[in-house]
Design a protein around this motif. Sequence first.
Motif, short mmCIF file in Angstrom:
data_model
loop_
_atom_site.label_atom_id
_atom_site.label_comp_id
_atom_site.label_asym_id
_atom_site.label_seq_id
_atom_site.Cartn_x
_atom_site.Cartn_y
_atom_site.Cartn_z
N ASP A 69 69.12 -10.28 50.40
CA ASP A 69 68.14 -11.25 51.06
C ASP A 69 67.45 -11.87 49.59
OD1 ASP A 69 66.63 -8.97 50.81
OD2 ASP A 69 66.20 -9.18 53.07
N LEU A 89 67.36 -15.60 53.95
CA LEU A 89 68.22 -15.21 54.77
C LEU A 89 69.28 -14.32 53.87
CD1 LEU A 89 70.71 -17.19 53.34
CD2 LEU A 89 70.07 -18.55 55.39
N VAL A 90 70.19 -13.58 54.78
CA VAL A 90 70.99 -12.44 54.15
C VAL A 90 72.24 -13.29 53.55
CG1 VAL A 90 72.48 -10.56 54.49
CG2 VAL A 90 69.97 -10.62 55.41
N ASP A 137 73.15 -15.03 61.60
CA ASP A 137 72.16 -14.74 62.39
C ASP A 137 70.71 -14.57 61.87
OD1 ASP A 137 71.51 -14.16 65.12
OD2 ASP A 137 71.64 -12.03 64.85
N THR A 138 70.69 -14.76 60.47
CA THR A 138 69.57 -14.59 59.86
C THR A 138 68.86 -15.88 59.37
OG1 THR A 138 70.70 -14.37 57.69
CG2 THR A 138 69.98 -12.14 58.82
N TYR A 230 60.76 -7.33 55.26
CA TYR A 230 61.85 -7.75 55.32
C TYR A 230 62.89 -6.82 56.28
CZ TYR A 230 61.95 -12.19 52.75
OH TYR A 230 61.57 -13.19 52.32
N ARG A 232 63.49 -7.07 59.26
CA ARG A 232 64.12 -7.85 60.03
C ARG A 232 65.93 -8.10 59.80
NH1 ARG A 232 65.51 -13.18 60.64
NH2 ARG A 232 65.93 -13.62 62.86
N HIS A 233 65.76 -8.30 58.41
CA HIS A 233 67.11 -8.68 57.91
C HIS A 233 68.03 -7.51 57.94
CE1 HIS A 233 65.51 -12.33 55.53
NE2 HIS A 233 65.68 -12.67 56.67
N LYS A 236 69.15 -7.01 61.44
CA LYS A 236 70.29 -7.91 61.54
C LYS A 236 71.66 -7.69 61.22
CE LYS A 236 67.97 -11.23 64.17
NZ LYS A 236 68.61 -11.78 65.44
#
Length: 455
Positions: A69, A89-90, A137-138, A230, A232-233, A236
């Motif tokens: 990310d 985002l990733v 999805d990110t 981060y 969350r990434h 995901k």
Amino acid sequence: MNLNIKNISIRPLGFALASLLLSGCASTVWDEVNLMPAPDVYTDGRLDPLPDSDPMALVPYGGILYATDRRPAGEDDNEKYYVNERGQLVRLGVARITLHDADVDWSEVRQISLSKSRPKDYPIRVTGVTEFGILEDTIPGFARREDYGEELLDGDEEFAAAVNAQLERSKRKHVYIYVHGFKVVFENPMLVAAELWHFLGYDGVMVGYAWPSTPNKWAYIRDTDTSNGYARHLRKFLEFLSEKTIAEQIHIIAYSNGTRLSARAFEQLALMNDGRAREEIFARHRLGNLVMVGSDLDRQVFAAYLADGALDVPRHMSIYVSEKDKALGFSRWLTRRERLGQAIAEENLSPGGRRLLEESKDHISVIDVSDAEGASTGNGHGYFRNSPWASSDILMTLMYGLTPEQRGLQLKANMPVYEFPPDYMERLWSAIAEIDSTFGADNRALDNEAGNQDP
């Protein structure tokens, strides 16, 4: 298999105590590392993980898969591939790695890799990067799908196809993810992931996860904020792997500040699965072993994650600690908080902590590497690469799924914490011999024979 991947632009890389101690989260901040010492489990010749021919010729994507990310490098940036700043985002892709000098062939690489003593250093380098696209999805909630090109939106499908293609040809249908510490550039986790995969025999899939740390010795607080924020990434990404790939288990090897990112991602998964049984959670996410090495995570914060159910998410948590880790000693001084990766003194182990380790031994283990060979090398923070015993223990955990007792570790006196006995290697070899019929044989010949048999 034609993965139809796209190339990204490639550009050229153009208080003293604090500096010394905080340098421990990476062996280098540039795009090269020297091949780690051979794990002792391989040096007597009875166990040989490496194939007879160059494995990269058979890996469908010819490198190390990555997820990051970080923001991609632009025309005005000095970094080659991704800058040391946060992206939104990733991004997914593959990094190409040179494991040896151009004048060394694969047979020499095998010999060098498994030798207890080497005549010189052998650097490994990132020589190119190909980005597949983004993990859709990110995409932030305030953005729209049409803000990104269709080619980028196909990235997660191509990444999943690459993972599945390699898993199809692997004995172990496992994915391994290396999450790095603070103060490193994008290339570092690719190189460390390549080392780990090398000594796992190129079986399964290895992924380097590059969160946006900063190669600056004064970036500790900044990197800490990022590793916390981060998560969350990473969550995901783990959800994506469990939903879109055929992986039977997904393991995480998290180091130093990267353990903050990983532990918090597991807490998030625990909260999302609140009320589900452990087996149901495993069936949903297939998370195997969370290995935390040199963890620069507040012990009380970790306890809060456990209170939220984080221990129910993986099959097992393996926490490696050391009293010789000077980098964590400085972190404790800086934060005034005990770090998870520091060795635990008997008088400092709370009744609740003791009860947890004793009653949940099938799900969590603490391994003290303080007396392991090579544990104090440098500032003692990089022992998972520098200690041939620590690396052996981690790799055999991932390769065979052995418990601490099976690996030959023993409990410390009056403590539910494991340590390395003097005869650790003999114990480990005996354990492997019991479960691996090829142990002590010519594994390459057996592999070739199996490959020549009719299906």
